[in-house]
Every structure is written in structure tokens, then in C-alpha cells.
Design an enzyme around this catalytic site. Structure first.
Site, mmCIF file in Angstrom:
data_model
loop_
_atom_site.group_PDB
_atom_site.id
_atom_site.type_symbol
_atom_site.label_atom_id
_atom_site.label_comp_id
_atom_site.label_asym_id
_atom_site.label_seq_id
_atom_site.Cartn_x
_atom_site.Cartn_y
_atom_site.Cartn_z
ATOM 1 C CG HIS A 77 -2.049 -0.896 1.153
ATOM 2 N ND1 HIS A 77 -3.061 -0.953 2.013
ATOM 3 C CD2 HIS A 77 -2.027 -2.070 0.414
ATOM 4 C CE1 HIS A 77 -3.584 -1.977 1.780
ATOM 5 N NE2 HIS A 77 -3.436 -2.493 0.656
ATOM 6 C CD GLU A 134 -2.217 4.037 3.571
ATOM 7 O OE1 GLU A 134 -3.237 4.365 3.823
ATOM 8 O OE2 GLU A 134 -1.807 3.308 2.347
ATOM 9 C CB CYS A 164 -6.513 -0.605 5.230
ATOM 10 S SG CYS A 164 -4.837 -1.111 5.074
ATOM 11 C CB CYS A 222 -1.799 1.613 6.215
ATOM 12 S SG CYS A 222 -1.450 0.923 4.627
#
Length: 155
Positions: free
Chosen positions: A64, A66, A94, A97
Site C-alpha cells: 500500500h 502508506e 486501512c 496501514c
């Protein structure tokens, strides 16, 4: 990495400026047909980490934006803790993260659009480190539009 000085502007303008740079990262994801989420990590008006979604390209569900930005920032500063840093991300993180942000001890998270289905807030905002300050809704419309347009083209 780039340097910016915001001594003569207000914090809201600073957040908008950095969110625009996170949106630029999201556009990189879009160009690679990835879900358009971008992130940057800022410390003392200096960008120390950047990332965008790479889950398809890397065939890795943990890639992701992040996570990419956290790794980049940690490499830049030579340490795993991101105290006195701010994560700017185009979409609410999410659970994974948010959990990773807990371990980085990041001081602040600023996100653009809410993620009603998969965002961590709906699962429990206590996932963040107790000292992490959360701010949402910065350039939310622009961030949400990018996501809506991406998924509209997929359908």
C-alpha cells in the site's frame, strides 16, 4: 528530496500543499493501473518518504502507499520511528496501514477521502498510537474523485 518552508503560512495551507503532493503520488499509481492512493511523509517541512499503491505490480497485498512511504522515510532517516513526522495520504488508511503507523509512532496522520468500507476508523480508531493526531478531509473531493473515476472505468 524537496525542502519547503511554511513559516509565513497557516497550518491549513501547509496540509493542502502536502496533500497535493500526495495526490501526485496517487497519479503515479493511476498511471500504472493501480488503485490511485498516494502518500508522503514529512518531517520539519522536508519530504522524507513517498509512496503509491504497488499491490498489482509487486503482486503484494501489503504494498500500500502508506507502507511504501513508511519504508522510504525510515530509510531516509536511518531509523524505524517516525516521531515528529506527518503522513499525508489521499485516502483514509486501512487497518493494516493504521497498525503499521502505530509501530512507527508517527506524530500525525492527515488523510483526504474517507474509506467507509475498508478504512480503519470504522474498525476502531484506537488502532493508532495514543500520541498520533488524526485529521481527515483535506482535499477530500479531489481524492475521492480519483478513486470514483478509477473504479467507474473498471466496471
Amino acid at each position: 528530496m524537496s525542502f519547503y518552508n511554511f513559516e509565513n503560512t497557516d497550518p491549513e495551507e501547509e496540509d493542502i500543499h502536502y496533500m497535493k503532493l500526495a495526490i501526485e503520488e496517487a497519479r503515479k499509481a493511476l498511471a500504472e493501473d493501480e488503485i490511485p492512493i498516494g502518500a508522503i511523509v514529512v518531517s520539519k517541512n522536508r519530504i522524507i518518504g513517498r509512496g503509491f499503491n504497488l499491490t498489482e505490480k509487486l503482486n503484494d497485498v501489503t504494498a500500500h502507499a502508506e507502507m511504501q512511504a513508511f519504508t522510504s522515510a525510515a530509510q531516509t532517516i536511518g531509523g524505524k520511528y517516525l516521531k515528529d513526522c506527518t503522513l499525508y495520504v489521499t485516502v483514509e488508511p486501512c487497518v493494516m496501514c493504521a497498525g503499521a503507523s502505530y509501530w512507527t509512532q508517527i506524530s500525525r496522520i492527515v488523510y483526504g477521502a474517507r474509506e467507509e468500507k475498508r478504512g480503519f476508523i470504522s474498525k476502531g480508531a484506537s488502532l493508532l498510537h495514543p500520541k498520533t493526531v488524526l485529521k481527515g478531509g483535506v482535499l477530500a473531493v479531489e481524492c475521492a474523485e480519483m478513486m470514483k473515476n478509477f473504479f467507474a472505468e473498471k466496471r
